[in-house]
Design a protein around this motif. Sequence first.
Motif, PDB file in Angstrom:
ATOM      1  N   ILE A  66       3.215 -14.366   8.327  1.00 44.46           N
ATOM      2  CA  ILE A  66       3.947 -13.349   7.567  1.00 44.46           C
ATOM      3  C   ILE A  66       3.829 -13.627   6.072  1.00 44.46           C
ATOM      4  O   ILE A  66       3.562 -12.721   5.284  1.00 44.46           O
ATOM      5  CB  ILE A  66       5.428 -13.301   8.006  1.00 44.46           C
ATOM      6  N   ARG A  67       4.015 -14.899   5.685  1.00 41.29           N
ATOM      7  CA  ARG A  67       3.888 -15.243   4.256  1.00 41.29           C
ATOM      8  C   ARG A  67       2.481 -14.940   3.742  1.00 41.29           C
ATOM      9  O   ARG A  67       2.304 -14.417   2.652  1.00 41.29           O
ATOM     10  CB  ARG A  67       4.251 -16.710   4.035  1.00 41.29           C
ATOM     11  N   SER A  68       1.484 -15.262   4.561  1.00 43.63           N
ATOM     12  CA  SER A  68       0.096 -15.003   4.174  1.00 43.63           C
ATOM     13  C   SER A  68      -0.133 -13.502   4.018  1.00 43.63           C
ATOM     14  O   SER A  68      -0.744 -13.055   3.034  1.00 43.63           O
ATOM     15  CB  SER A  68      -0.855 -15.579   5.225  1.00 43.63           C
ATOM     16  N   LEU A  69       0.358 -12.726   4.984  1.00 47.16           N
ATOM     17  CA  LEU A  69       0.177 -11.271   4.913  1.00 47.16           C
ATOM     18  C   LEU A  69       0.939 -10.672   3.730  1.00 47.16           C
ATOM     19  O   LEU A  69       0.448  -9.742   3.086  1.00 47.16           O
ATOM     20  CB  LEU A  69       0.627 -10.624   6.225  1.00 47.16           C
ATOM     21  N   GLN A  70       2.123 -11.215   3.442  1.00 47.37           N
ATOM     22  CA  GLN A  70       2.871 -10.723   2.281  1.00 47.37           C
ATOM     23  C   GLN A  70       2.107 -11.002   0.993  1.00 47.37           C
ATOM     24  O   GLN A  70       2.081 -10.172   0.090  1.00 47.37           O
ATOM     25  CB  GLN A  70       4.259 -11.375   2.232  1.00 47.37           C
ATOM     26  N   GLY A  71       1.458 -12.164   0.925  1.00 48.92           N
ATOM     27  CA  GLY A  71       0.626 -12.476  -0.239  1.00 48.92           C
ATOM     28  C   GLY A  71      -0.546 -11.512  -0.348  1.00 48.92           C
ATOM     29  O   GLY A  71      -0.870 -11.038  -1.444  1.00 48.92           O
ATOM     30  N   GLN A  72      -1.167 -11.209   0.798  1.00 49.93           N
ATOM     31  CA  GLN A  72      -2.289 -10.272   0.794  1.00 49.93           C
ATOM     32  C   GLN A  72      -1.824  -8.880   0.386  1.00 49.93           C
ATOM     33  O   GLN A  72      -2.523  -8.176  -0.360  1.00 49.93           O
ATOM     34  CB  GLN A  72      -2.944 -10.217   2.168  1.00 49.93           C
ATOM     35  N   ILE A  73      -0.641  -8.480   0.856  1.00 48.46           N
ATOM     36  CA  ILE A  73      -0.100  -7.164   0.483  1.00 48.46           C
ATOM     37  C   ILE A  73       0.113  -7.110  -1.026  1.00 48.46           C
ATOM     38  O   ILE A  73      -0.230  -6.128  -1.683  1.00 48.46           O
ATOM     39  CB  ILE A  73       1.212  -6.873   1.239  1.00 48.46           C
ATOM     40  N   LYS A  74       0.662  -8.185  -1.576  1.00 48.67           N
ATOM     41  CA  LYS A  74       0.909  -8.222  -3.021  1.00 48.67           C
ATOM     42  C   LYS A  74      -0.410  -8.122  -3.786  1.00 48.67           C
ATOM     43  O   LYS A  74      -0.520  -7.384  -4.761  1.00 48.67           O
ATOM     44  CB  LYS A  74       1.648  -9.512  -3.393  1.00 48.67           C
ATOM     45  N   GLU A  75      -1.437  -8.866  -3.304  1.00 46.99           N
ATOM     46  CA  GLU A  75      -2.755  -8.803  -3.950  1.00 46.99           C
ATOM     47  C   GLU A  75      -3.328  -7.393  -3.855  1.00 46.99           C
ATOM     48  O   GLU A  75      -3.877  -6.874  -4.836  1.00 46.99           O
ATOM     49  CB  GLU A  75      -3.711  -9.787  -3.289  1.00 46.99           C
ATOM     50  N   HIS A  76      -3.199  -6.762  -2.672  1.00 47.06           N
ATOM     51  CA  HIS A  76      -3.721  -5.408  -2.504  1.00 47.06           C
ATOM     52  C   HIS A  76      -2.957  -4.406  -3.364  1.00 47.06           C
ATOM     53  O   HIS A  76      -3.552  -3.464  -3.908  1.00 47.06           O
ATOM     54  CB  HIS A  76      -3.684  -4.991  -1.034  1.00 47.06           C
ATOM     55  N   ASP A  77      -1.633  -4.611  -3.495  1.00 48.70           N
ATOM     56  CA  ASP A  77      -0.852  -3.730  -4.364  1.00 48.70           C
ATOM     57  C   ASP A  77      -1.315  -3.865  -5.815  1.00 48.70           C
ATOM     58  O   ASP A  77      -1.434  -2.863  -6.534  1.00 48.70           O
ATOM     59  CB  ASP A  77       0.642  -4.049  -4.259  1.00 48.70           C
ATOM     60  N   ASN A  78      -1.568  -5.107  -6.240  1.00 49.41           N
ATOM     61  CA  ASN A  78      -2.072  -5.316  -7.602  1.00 49.41           C
ATOM     62  C   ASN A  78      -3.431  -4.650  -7.778  1.00 49.41           C
ATOM     63  O   ASN A  78      -3.683  -3.995  -8.797  1.00 49.41           O
ATOM     64  CB  ASN A  78      -2.178  -6.808  -7.906  1.00 49.41           C
ATOM     65  N   GLU A  79      -4.301  -4.814  -6.785  1.00 49.42           N
ATOM     66  CA  GLU A  79      -5.634  -4.193  -6.848  1.00 49.42           C
ATOM     67  C   GLU A  79      -5.507  -2.670  -6.849  1.00 49.42           C
ATOM     68  O   GLU A  79      -6.216  -1.982  -7.580  1.00 49.42           O
ATOM     69  CB  GLU A  79      -6.486  -4.664  -5.658  1.00 49.42           C
ATOM     70  N   LYS A  80      -4.579  -2.144  -6.037  1.00 46.45           N
ATOM     71  CA  LYS A  80      -4.358  -0.699  -6.003  1.00 46.45           C
ATOM     72  C   LYS A  80      -3.910  -0.205  -7.378  1.00 46.45           C
ATOM     73  O   LYS A  80      -4.372   0.837  -7.862  1.00 46.45           O
ATOM     74  CB  LYS A  80      -3.298  -0.361  -4.949  1.00 46.45           C
ATOM     75  N   GLY A  81      -3.021  -0.963  -8.027  1.00 42.83           N
ATOM     76  CA  GLY A  81      -2.561  -0.598  -9.369  1.00 42.83           C
ATOM     77  C   GLY A  81      -3.704  -0.588 -10.364  1.00 42.83           C
ATOM     78  O   GLY A  81      -3.819   0.336 -11.178  1.00 42.83           O
ATOM     79  N   ARG A  82      -4.553  -1.623 -10.287  1.00 47.10           N
ATOM     80  CA  ARG A  82      -5.712  -1.669 -11.200  1.00 47.10           C
ATOM     81  C   ARG A  82      -6.651  -0.489 -10.931  1.00 47.10           C
ATOM     82  O   ARG A  82      -7.147   0.144 -11.869  1.00 47.10           O
ATOM     83  CB  ARG A  82      -6.459  -2.989 -11.028  1.00 47.10           C
ATOM     84  N   MET A  83      -6.880  -0.196  -9.657  1.00 46.62           N
ATOM     85  CA  MET A  83      -7.802   0.901  -9.319  1.00 46.62           C
ATOM     86  C   MET A  83      -7.212   2.254  -9.726  1.00 46.62           C
ATOM     87  O   MET A  83      -7.944   3.131 -10.207  1.00 46.62           O
ATOM     88  CB  MET A  83      -8.126   0.878  -7.826  1.00 46.62           C
ATOM     89  N   THR A  84      -5.908   2.417  -9.537  1.00 45.56           N
ATOM     90  CA  THR A  84      -5.260   3.667  -9.943  1.00 45.56           C
ATOM     91  C   THR A  84      -5.372   3.848 -11.446  1.00 45.56           C
ATOM     92  O   THR A  84      -5.681   4.943 -11.937  1.00 45.56           O
ATOM     93  CB  THR A  84      -3.781   3.658  -9.507  1.00 45.56           C
ATOM     94  N   SER A  85      -5.160   2.780 -12.174  1.00 47.02           N
ATOM     95  CA  SER A  85      -5.302   2.832 -13.631  1.00 47.02           C
ATOM     96  C   SER A  85      -6.737   3.174 -14.023  1.00 47.02           C
ATOM     97  O   SER A  85      -6.970   4.004 -14.913  1.00 47.02           O
ATOM     98  CB  SER A  85      -4.894   1.477 -14.226  1.00 47.02           C
ATOM     99  N   GLN A  86      -7.683   2.563 -13.328  1.00 49.10           N
ATOM    100  CA  GLN A  86      -9.092   2.832 -13.614  1.00 49.10           C
ATOM    101  C   GLN A  86      -9.437   4.285 -13.288  1.00 49.10           C
ATOM    102  O   GLN A  86     -10.184   4.941 -14.025  1.00 49.10           O
ATOM    103  CB  GLN A  86      -9.985   1.882 -12.808  1.00 49.10           C
ATOM    104  N   ILE A  87      -8.863   4.826 -12.194  1.00 54.49           N
ATOM    105  CA  ILE A  87      -9.104   6.232 -11.837  1.00 54.49           C
ATOM    106  C   ILE A  87      -8.589   7.144 -12.936  1.00 54.49           C
ATOM    107  O   ILE A  87      -9.261   8.104 -13.333  1.00 54.49           O
ATOM    108  CB  ILE A  87      -8.449   6.570 -10.471  1.00 54.49           C
ATOM    109  N   HIS A  88      -7.382   6.844 -13.437  1.00 56.52           N
ATOM    110  CA  HIS A  88      -6.827   7.675 -14.517  1.00 56.52           C
ATOM    111  C   HIS A  88      -7.710   7.610 -15.761  1.00 56.52           C
ATOM    112  O   HIS A  88      -7.940   8.637 -16.417  1.00 56.52           O
ATOM    113  CB  HIS A  88      -5.398   7.247 -14.844  1.00 56.52           C
ATOM    114  N   GLU A  89      -8.208   6.440 -16.076  1.00 58.33           N
ATOM    115  CA  GLU A  89      -9.107   6.304 -17.221  1.00 58.33           C
ATOM    116  C   GLU A  89     -10.384   7.110 -16.995  1.00 58.33           C
ATOM    117  O   GLU A  89     -10.855   7.803 -17.905  1.00 58.33           O
ATOM    118  CB  GLU A  89      -9.459   4.831 -17.448  1.00 58.33           C
ATOM    119  N   LEU A  90     -10.931   7.033 -15.789  1.00 60.13           N
ATOM    120  CA  LEU A  90     -12.158   7.781 -15.486  1.00 60.13           C
ATOM    121  C   LEU A  90     -11.896   9.284 -15.505  1.00 60.13           C
ATOM    122  O   LEU A  90     -12.747  10.053 -15.977  1.00 60.13           O
ATOM    123  CB  LEU A  90     -12.722   7.352 -14.122  1.00 60.13           C
TER     124      LEU A  90
END
Length: 152
Positions: A66-90
């Motif tokens: 569970i801790r490992s998956l929560q860490g992965q979720i947090k990483e994916h959320d951060n990546e999603k935020g970066r990608m969303t920001s990049q989409i808005h820039e594009l």
Amino acid sequence: MTNISFQIVTLRLLCMGHTAELMGAEESLKVATLEKSLKEKEAVIIDVTAKMKSGESEIANLQDQIRSLQGQIKEHDNEKGRMTSQIHELENDVLEMFATGFDRAVSQVVAFAPEFDVGKLDVTKIVVNRELVEDEADELEDENAAPVDKEA
């Protein structure tokens, strides 16, 4: 009479001894039954304890997962935020390029047809039945847009 009294006393002692033996046997039977019951309960306790330890180990493993998956979720959320920001820039880059392209096309019209009134041209309008109309925001594609007539 003494002999009879002696025999009675002897018989009573034998009876008492036999009664004591029976009571001792009964007590022994009770003790054996209790010991058997105790051993069965101890076996159940040992089995349940082993299962509990196994369950605790499994719980610890699941908590680690569970801790490992929560860490992965947090990483994916951060990546999603970066990608969303990049989409808005594009998206902004595409809109800027579209506006620049439209302005270039208008300046080419001015260069080749200086008498044409480019003031009517609008980047937000589309051609429908050879007329400029507002582009509907809910249209998926410009199905009503007519092909540009080069002879006009």
